[in-house]
Design an enzyme around this catalytic site. Sequence first.
Site, PDB file in Angstrom:
ATOM      1  CG  ASN A  25      -9.334  -2.519   0.534  1.00 32.07           C
ATOM      2  OD1 ASN A  25      -8.105  -2.505   0.456  1.00 32.07           O
ATOM      3  ND2 ASN A  25      -9.970  -1.984   1.559  1.00 32.07           N
ATOM      4  CG  HIS A  26      -8.606   2.064   0.121  1.00 31.82           C
ATOM      5  ND1 HIS A  26      -9.275   3.134   0.663  1.00 31.82           N
ATOM      6  CD2 HIS A  26      -8.409   1.199   1.136  1.00 31.82           C
ATOM      7  CE1 HIS A  26      -9.461   2.926   1.962  1.00 31.82           C
ATOM      8  NE2 HIS A  26      -8.943   1.759   2.270  1.00 31.82           N
ATOM      9  CG  HIS A  52      -4.879  -5.011  -1.730  1.00 32.26           C
ATOM     10  ND1 HIS A  52      -3.833  -4.147  -1.503  1.00 32.26           N
ATOM     11  CD2 HIS A  52      -5.842  -4.675  -0.830  1.00 32.26           C
ATOM     12  CE1 HIS A  52      -4.154  -3.333  -0.508  1.00 32.26           C
ATOM     13  NE2 HIS A  52      -5.365  -3.621  -0.097  1.00 32.26           N
ATOM     14  CG  HIS A 107      -6.034  -5.743   2.871  1.00 30.97           C
ATOM     15  ND1 HIS A 107      -6.793  -4.639   2.568  1.00 30.97           N
ATOM     16  CD2 HIS A 107      -6.911  -6.662   3.354  1.00 30.97           C
ATOM     17  CE1 HIS A 107      -8.061  -4.888   2.846  1.00 30.97           C
ATOM     18  NE2 HIS A 107      -8.160  -6.102   3.324  1.00 30.97           N
ATOM     19  CG  HIS A 157      -3.330   3.816   1.804  1.00 30.24           C
ATOM     20  ND1 HIS A 157      -4.642   3.896   1.395  1.00 30.24           N
ATOM     21  CD2 HIS A 157      -3.176   2.566   2.333  1.00 30.24           C
ATOM     22  CE1 HIS A 157      -5.259   2.754   1.659  1.00 30.24           C
ATOM     23  NE2 HIS A 157      -4.388   1.925   2.212  1.00 30.24           N
ATOM     24  NE  ARG A 177      -8.825  -6.014   6.262  1.00 30.05           N
ATOM     25  CZ  ARG A 177      -7.946  -5.012   6.316  1.00 30.05           C
ATOM     26  NH1 ARG A 177      -8.369  -3.773   6.213  1.00 30.05           N
ATOM     27  NH2 ARG A 177      -6.670  -5.248   6.479  1.00 30.05           N
ATOM     28  CG  ASP A 205      -1.770  -1.188   1.394  1.00 31.51           C
ATOM     29  OD1 ASP A 205      -1.301  -2.301   1.103  1.00 31.51           O
ATOM     30  OD2 ASP A 205      -2.927  -1.031   1.826  1.00 31.51           O
ATOM     31  CG  ASP A 227      -9.312   6.196  -0.863  1.00 28.05           C
ATOM     32  OD1 ASP A 227      -9.685   7.307  -1.262  1.00 28.05           O
ATOM     33  OD2 ASP A 227      -9.952   5.145  -1.057  1.00 28.05           O
ATOM     34  NE  ARG A 228      -7.518   4.771   6.056  1.00 27.64           N
ATOM     35  CZ  ARG A 228      -8.234   5.102   7.107  1.00 27.64           C
ATOM     36  NH1 ARG A 228      -8.015   6.242   7.720  1.00 27.64           N
ATOM     37  NH2 ARG A 228      -9.193   4.328   7.557  1.00 27.64           N
ATOM     38  CG  ASP A 247      -5.475  -0.324  -0.554  1.00 33.08           C
ATOM     39  OD1 ASP A 247      -6.310  -0.635  -1.435  1.00 33.08           O
ATOM     40  OD2 ASP A 247      -5.670  -0.533   0.659  1.00 33.08           O
TER      41      ASP A 247
END
Length: 490
Positions: A294-295, A343, A418, A235, A391, A233, A265-266, A262
């Site tokens: 997943n993002h 991922h 992840h 991010h 999750r 990730d 995001d964030r 990923d």
Amino acid sequence: MADNEEITGPISQEDIEAADKLKNEANEYFKKQSYNNAIELYSKAIEKNPKNAVYFANRSIANMRLENFGYALSDASKAIELDRSYTKAYYRRAAAYMSLGKYKLALKDFEYVTKVRPNDQDAKMKYNECNKVVKKIAFEKAISVDKKEVNIADSINLDAMTIEDEYEGPALEDGKVTLKFVTELMEFYKQQKKLHKKYAYKILIDVKSYLQKQPSLVDIKVPDENKFTVCGDIHGQYYDLMNIFKLNGLPSEANPYLFNGDFVDRGSFSVECIFTLFSFKLLFPDHFYMSRGNHETLDMNRMYGFRGEVTSKYTSQMADLFTEVYNWLPLAHCINNRVLVMHGGLFSKDDVTLDDIRKVDRNKQPPEDGIMCELLWSDPQPMEGRAPSKRGVGCQFGPDVTHAFLARNGLDYIIRSHEVKNDGYDYAHNGKCITVFSAPNYCDTMGNLGAFITMNGKDLKPNMTTYQAVPHPDVKPMAYANSFFNMLCQ
């Protein structure tokens, strides 16, 4: 974890006091963003006094911070069961529902609070804000149904976009990404400047066109003496991405990379990350690989900032185009027929083969179960067998599941991402399930190292490189996230 067993018998004053002490200690860990320690102490407080709704609500928000949405939902529901008048528990549960894309259920919680507390202005405001989100999403869905046949990539007229004289940034050459372009782009982004929209759109259209021709499971061949790098990730942590290239060299035909989902995001430099990565993909299509995470999905992008960032820096139309492109990202990669990289993780069923992954129709938002969902969302667990996901999506799988999957498919081990890991990586299931996470000091709060894996084609032995976070301009993580969702998660 859910602590849903029936509570019987009185609790001693001694246990009540001990539980409260543990809760106070947990709160201190929470303030320091040490969420795992906080959860451990909230759990101990619950063991001492399982009738206190506050402990469950507090553990719920700590789980939210770790993206354990399933656990967060369960804890918030338990807090509500213990104290129907506890407003904060409804807010916690609504935040968990929103993280899982269940906006209407979140709205129901706010509606309930406004009914039982009609004079509570804060509750009314939260209900109205959530209602706006639900209506906006319903509107977007209605439009997308109307435009079902419209392909955004095909509807964009690049010729109508002019490059202004004052634009002094990197330029595509004959409409193509070159090494000069991507090198200039990375420096341009370090200065917090913006790539011209004409080039940005062209990159997205070209990437989509390339990805559409790729299978859902991409086979990678690494020659015996060649190096190969796998990153986890990112991010939206652009300056940490630049540090990876500084430590490990720029991507090239001699220095191939796989980024394992990923990308966005964030972190608030997601646009810079994704255009840099997509540029390398176009420059070295057979030596630079990207898996869907997943993002790279609409619900996550709505909540965690990417959609807001693209709309702020460009347009909502471009945000829609990103959704279209992400739908074509491969779901997994197999290195030399021996190492599978995805991922999230493995599956709720025993009989999944590499051919099953190849056959997945991926051009869509991930469903709530099945192979595609689990590749993006699942996590390993130390216990044998399987368990419902912490999750709330995907599953948790034990060492026996990993070993059986590897044996069935003739593989040596799996690599997945992840999950934040303190050291940037983790070996589980007797070394057969490796996690790599490449965003150090995740969200500027977690204090973790980042890591990437290098290996050579001959033995595919994983070597870890770890690194600290580097400074970045003063733009906070989640700066572009849904403001209402941000408020709920405080």
